[in-house]
Write a protein that holds these residues in place. Sequence first.
Motif: not given
Length: 166
Positions: A65-66, A68-70, A72-73
């Motif tokens: 999750g971490r 994927l968030s990074e 995405s950003e």
Amino acid sequence: MSKKTFEELLQQFEPMIYHMMKRLNIYENHQAFYQVGCIAIWEAMFSYIEDKGQFPAYLYPFMKGRMLSELSEHTKRTEDLLDSSDTIDETIMVNDFYDIEMKSIVEDLTRTLSPLQKKWFIGYCLYGKTPSEIAVEENVTVSAVKSWRREAIKRIRAVHFDYHVR
């Protein structure tokens, strides 16, 4: 899970960081995503509840999750840069923003540390240096650096976290 230090967890789950980067097809900014993985291990170590299952099973989706968030950003920033006409200046701005954000996190975590403890934290957490490498740079013994590490971890835990890994 018995109480383990961050260093032990990092050593044990470092292959998971590389596996996750490969699985998510991360082929650039390896150091940034490696850092995201390290931070995920650090955060998971404090939010893990033993009664809810095994630590590796908790860490895997947490780290994913971490990352994927990074990712995405990072993708959004890259797309925004491609849309701009002044790509070079904006790339510098994004890198500066990332540096400022990382400095803010580091400053928050190290504000209660002594100067020597900060040297260990920055050397180890940001640059991946071993206690031996830090000892050589600072012209001190390895045991001195390990002492800085022990005290830094105690202070960070005491200030930033109300609980410890079980």
